[in-house]
Design an enzyme around this catalytic site. Structure first.
Site, short mmCIF file in Angstrom:
data_model
loop_
_atom_site.label_atom_id
_atom_site.label_comp_id
_atom_site.label_asym_id
_atom_site.label_seq_id
_atom_site.Cartn_x
_atom_site.Cartn_y
_atom_site.Cartn_z
N ASP A 38 2.39 2.43 2.60
CA ASP A 38 2.31 2.93 4.04
C ASP A 38 2.41 1.81 4.82
OD1 ASP A 38 1.71 5.66 3.90
OD2 ASP A 38 -0.27 5.26 3.60
N CYS A 58 5.13 8.27 3.24
CA CYS A 58 5.60 9.40 2.68
C CYS A 58 5.85 10.54 3.92
CB CYS A 58 4.35 9.99 1.89
SG CYS A 58 2.80 9.88 2.79
N CYS A 110 -3.25 8.87 6.43
CA CYS A 110 -1.99 9.05 7.33
C CYS A 110 -2.10 8.64 8.78
CB CYS A 110 -0.86 9.84 6.89
SG CYS A 110 -0.18 9.69 5.23
N CYS A 141 0.87 -1.32 0.05
CA CYS A 141 -0.09 0.08 -0.04
C CYS A 141 0.87 1.29 0.10
CB CYS A 141 -0.99 0.14 1.32
SG CYS A 141 -2.00 -1.52 1.31
#
Ligand SMILES: Cc1ncc(COP(=O)(O)O)c(C=O)c1O
Lengths: 405, 296
Positions: free
Chosen positions: B37, B62, B106, B35
Site C-alpha cells: 500500500d 488494492c 486503507c 507493505c
C-alpha cells in the site's frame, strides 16, 4: 460476452458427464453401501468402480490403496498425523517453504507440540536443492511431505527422486498432488511414494471429495475412527455421489492427459508469451522457462509496481477470472509465502497474477485475455506513485529491480 | 471476493483526481511498496485562506486503497487545512458506505497521507507512529499489535478480558485461539521477567471497561453455570460444592465431602474463582460459607 474462467487451480467446473453420473445417487440410489440389502449393494458396486478409476489415473498397484476422504486438506492432515502417530520414536517433519497452507499451518500447529519441522527453501525459480534435502534426512524424520506441483506457480518438484531418497532412509514420503493429478502423467507403482493427496474439485469433480493414496504396507493410523468404511482407515458413511463423480472425472482426466500436455500447454504458452510481449516490467514466476518443469496449465505473471487485487477487479470487470498472490486478496499484510520464498521483490510480489487454464478454455478466450491485460496494467500504473510517464520512477526501490525476466 | 459497496466500486473503477498535480504545495507520501500500500497525496493550498483548492492522488494498492484515496480527495477539496484535519479515517470509510474490516487500514492510510501532506505544506515534519499487526478479530477489525498492547498495559489474562477491553473476540469467536496465543506469549514474557512483574497480571485490578452489563439474574445464572460445570470433577473425587449466597463481589459456597477442610480446599476455591472471573468478566471472591455465618 461469456466470462472467461482462468482460475482452475482454485477450483474447476464439474464436467457435465460427472454431474450426470452423480444424479442417480441423490435419488433412487440413496442406499448405504454398508447395508445388507439391494439398496446398498448397488452403491457399493459403484464405489468399487470409482475406486478402480482413481487407481488407473494414479497408476496405483492395488485398488485398496485408494482411500476416499472429504478433501485435499483432510488427506494431507491424515498423512502427516498418521506418520507421527505410527512412529512415536520419530519427531521430525521435512517439508518445503512453499507448501499449501493445508500442510504449513498443520506443521506450525505441530511445532507447538514439540515436533521439529524442517522447511526446504527454494531458489528464485521455485526449485529445491536436493543436496540440502539429503542433508535433512535422518532417522528422527517421521515423514517427508513435498508437493508435486505448486498451486501458485505450477512448478513441479522431483518427488519421485525425493521419495527414493527418503525410502533409502526408511522415511515415509507423502506428496500433496492436489494440483498435479490429472494434469501430468503418474504411475505410482513405479515410485517409492507412500502417500499422496488429491482433491476432486481440482479436476472437474465436485468439491468436498478427496483421496489419500496409501501404499500397501505403509504403517498407518487413521484420523477418523468409527465405522469400518474404507477398511477402517477412514470412518464415516461414504459420500457416494461424489465418489462416483470423482471416478468419472478421473476417467476423463486420463483420456485428456495428452490434450492437457499439448493443447492446454500451447494455449498457456501463448498466453504467457502474448502478455510478456505486450507488457513491460512483467515476468513469469516459478520454473517458467522453455525447459522449466511446470504444470501445463499454469502461468503466474508478476506485474511490477501495481497491486494484484486491483488487477483482479479490473479483469473481473472485463469478464476474466484469475487470482493473485497479493496480500490484499487474503486480508493479510504479507504477499504470498511462495513469492517470498522465491525472493520475488516486493515491487513485483504484490502484483503477481495467476492464470490457470483447463481443457475447456479456447484459443479465442486466450486472445481476448492477451488483448485485455496490457490496458489494465497501464491503467493501474498510471495511478501508481512508483510509475511515471514511461517507466518506473527512479528511486531506491529500483535497486530491488529483479533480474528475473 | 470482498463485499465492496457500490460506492467503493464506483471510486475504484472511476477514481477522481488521479495523477500528478501541477503546482502542488503540500505533498504527503505514506506506506511503502513493501507493505503493498502506498499513497501520495498532493494538495494545492491557497496561502491566503488556507483553503485546499485542489487535491490529487497516486496510489499503489488494492481496490479499497484506490477508492479510499479517491474519496479522500473529494472530501477535502474546498476545506481549509484546519477543517481537513478534522477528517477521520472513519469519515473516509463512511463516505464510501463502509469498508470490510480487513480493509479499514486503507482509510487509515488516507488519513495519514492527509496529515503528512498538511505537515509538508506547513514545513513541519510528520512521523508515522502507527504500527499495524496482523488482523486478528475480523468482526471488529482489531489487530495483533493492538491486542498485545492492551494485554500488556492492563495485565489481561483471559479472552473474555481481551473482549471487554478491545471488543476483539466478541463477535463470531473464531479468533479466540489467536487471542489465547497472544495471551500465552505475553504471560511467558511476564514470567520470564520474574516474580515482581509476574504479579502484575493478577486479576484483582480488572476493570470491566465497555463490557455489556449482565442483569443480576443473568449474572446469577452464569455463576450457577460455572459451578455446575465444575461439580462433576469434584463429585468424582468424592466431594461436592453448593452456592449459599451471592453478595456483591463475594460468592459464598459450601465445599462438601472429601473437599471440605482438605488441604486442597484453598486451591480448589482458587481455581473455581478464576473460572468465575473469566465467565463474568469481573472480579469476584469465592469464600467458604462458614465465613458468612461468622459475619452475620
Ligand atoms: C496444493 C494444494 N493442496 C491442498 C489443497 C486443499 O484442497 P481442498 O480444498 O480439497 O481441501 C489445495 C487447494 O487449494 C491445493 O492447491
Amino acid at each position: 460476452m461469456k466470462p472467461i474462467y482462468l482460475d482452475n487451480n482454485a477450483t474447476t467446473a464439474c464436467d457435465p458427464a460427472v454431474v450426470e453420473a452423480m444424479l442417480p445417487y441423490f435419488t433412487e440410489q440413496f442406499g448405504n453401501p454398508s447395508s445388507m440389502h439391494s439398496f446398498g449393494n448397488k452403491v457399493g458396486g459403484a464405489i468399487k468402480d470409482a475406486r478402480r478409476k482413481v487407481q488407473a489415473l494414479l497408476g496405483a498397484e492395488h485398488e485398496s490403496e485408494i482411500v476416499f476422504t472429504s478433501c485435499g486438506t483432510e488427506s494431507d492432515t491424515t498423512a502427516i498425523l498418521s506418520a507421527l502417530k505410527a512412529q512415536p520414536e520419530r519427531n521430525q517433519i521435512v517439508t518445503t517453504a512453499v507448501e499449501h497452507p493445508a500442510i504449513l499451518t498443520l506443521c506450525e500447529f505441530l511445532e507447538k507440540d514439540g515436533y521439529i519441522v524442517r522447511k526446504l527453501g527454494v531458489d528464485k525459480r521455485g526449485r529445491l536443492d536436493l543436496d540440502e534435502y539429503k542433508s535433512l534426512l535422518n532417522d528422527r524424520v517421521a515423514i517427508v511431505s513435498a508437493m508435486w506441483a505448486n498451486n501458485e506457480t505450477g512448478t513441479l518438484f522431483p518427488v519421485e527422486e525425493m521419495a527414493e531418497l527418503a525410502h533409502a532412509r526408511s522415511i515415509q514420503f507423502h506428496t500433496d498432488a492436489v494440483q498435479a493429478v490429472g494434469k501430468i502423467p503418474m504411475d505410482l507403482k513405479q515410485t517409492r511414494i507412500d502417500m499422496l493427496s488429491l482433491s476432486g474439485h481440482k479436476l472437474h469433480a465436485p468439491k468436498g471429495i478427496g483421496v489419500l493414496y496409501l501404499r500397501r504396507n505403509t504403517r498407518f493410523r487413521p484420523l477418523l475412527r468409527g465405522g469400518h468404511q474404507e477398511r477402517g482407515r477412514r470412518a464415516g458413511t461414504e459420500n457416494a455421489a461424489s465418489i462416483v463423480g470423482l471416478g468419472v472425472a478421473c476417467d476423463l482426466a486420463l483420456q485428456n492427459l495428452v490434450h492437457e500436455n499439448t493443447e492446454v500447454r500451447r494455449l498457456r504458452d501463448k498466453l504467457q508469451a502474448g502478455i510478456l510481449a505486450r507488457v513491460p516490467h512483467a515476468f513469469a514466476t516459478g520454473d517458467a522457462g522453455p525447459a522449466g518443469k511446470r504444470l501445463p496449465n499454469t502461468c503466474n505473471i508478476a506485474f511490477e509496481y501495481i497491486e494484484g487485487e486491483a488487477i483482479l477487479m479490473l479483469l473481473n470487470k472485463m469478464g476474466i477470472a484469475a487470482s493473485s498472490g497479493s496480500a490484499c486478496t487474503s486480508g493479510s499484510l504479507e504477499p504470498s509465502h511462495v513469492m517470498r520464498a522465491m525472493g520475488i521483490p516486493y515491487t513485483a510480489a504484490h502484483g503477481t497474477t495467476r492464470f490457470s487454464l483447463s481443457r475447456y478454455n479456447t484459443e479465442a478466450e486466450i486472445d481476448r485475455v492477451i488483448d485485455a491485460v496490457p490496458e489494465i496494467v497501464a491503467r493501474l500504473r498510471k495511478l501508481s506513485p512508483y510509475w511515471s510517464a514511461n517507466g518506473p520512477v527512479d528511486d531506491t526501490e529500483r535497486a530491488f529491480a529483479p533480474a528475473y525476466a | 471476493m470482498w463485499d465492496y459497496s457500490a460506492k467503493v466500486q464506483e471510486h475504484f473503477y472511476n477514481p477522481k483526481n488521479t495523477g500528478p498535480l501541477e503546482n502542488a504545495n503540500g505533498v504527503g507520501d505514506v506506506g511503502s511498496i513493501k507493505c503493498g500500500d502506498a499513497l501520495r497525496l498532493m494538495l494545492k493550498v491557497d496561502p491566503q485562506t488556507e483553503v485546499i483548492e485542489d487535491a490529487h492522488f497516486q496510489t499503489f494498492g488494492c481496490g479499497s486503497a484506490i477508492a479510499s484515496s479517491s474519496a479522500l480527495t473529494e472530501i477535502i477539496k474546498g476545506k481549509t487545512l484546519d477543517e481537513a484535519l478534522q477528517v477521520s479515517n472513519q469519515d473516509i470509510a463512511d463516505y464510501l458506505d463502509g469498508l470490510p474490516p480487513e480493509k479499514m487500514h486503507c482509510s487509515v492510510m488516507g488519513r495519514e497521507a492527509l496529515q503528512a501532506a498538511i505537515a509538508n505544506y506547513r514545513g513541519e515534519e510528520w512521523k508515522d507512529d502507527h504500527e499495524e499487526g496482523a488482523l486478528v478479530c475480523k468482526c471488529f477489525a482489531i489487530d495483533a499489535v493492538m491486542i498485545e498492547d492492551v494485554v500488556r498495559a492492563n495485565g489481561l489474562v483471559s479472552v473474555e478480558e481481551v473482549t471487554n477491553y478491545t471488543k476483539a473476540g466478541g463477535g463470531c469467536s473464531s479468533c479466540h485461539e489467536a487471542i489465547e496465543e497472544i495471551l500465552e506469549k505475553v504471560a511467558e514474557e511476564w514470567s520470564a521477567e520474574g516474580g515482581a512483574a509476574a504479579a502484575t497480571p493478577a486479576p484483582e485490578p480488572a476493570k470491566p471497561a465497555a463490557r455489556a452489563q449482565l442483569t443480576s439474574y443473568q449474572r446469577m445464572r452464569k455463576i450457577e453455570e460455572v459451578v455446575e460445570s465444575i461439580r462433576p470433577t469434584l463429585v468424582k473425587d468424592g466431594g461436592d460444592i453448593e452456592i449459599v449466597e451471592v453478595s456483591g463481589k463475594d460468592i459464598y459456597v459450601n465445599l462438601k465431602g472429601a473437599c471440605a477442610g482438605c488441604m486442597m480446599e484453598q486451591a480448589t476455591l482458587g481455581g473455581i474463582q478464576q473460572k468465575l472471573i473469566e465467565a463474568l468478566g469481573e472480579f469476584v471472591r469465592l469464600l467458604p460459607a462458614k465465613l458468612l455465618t461468622e459475619i452475620h
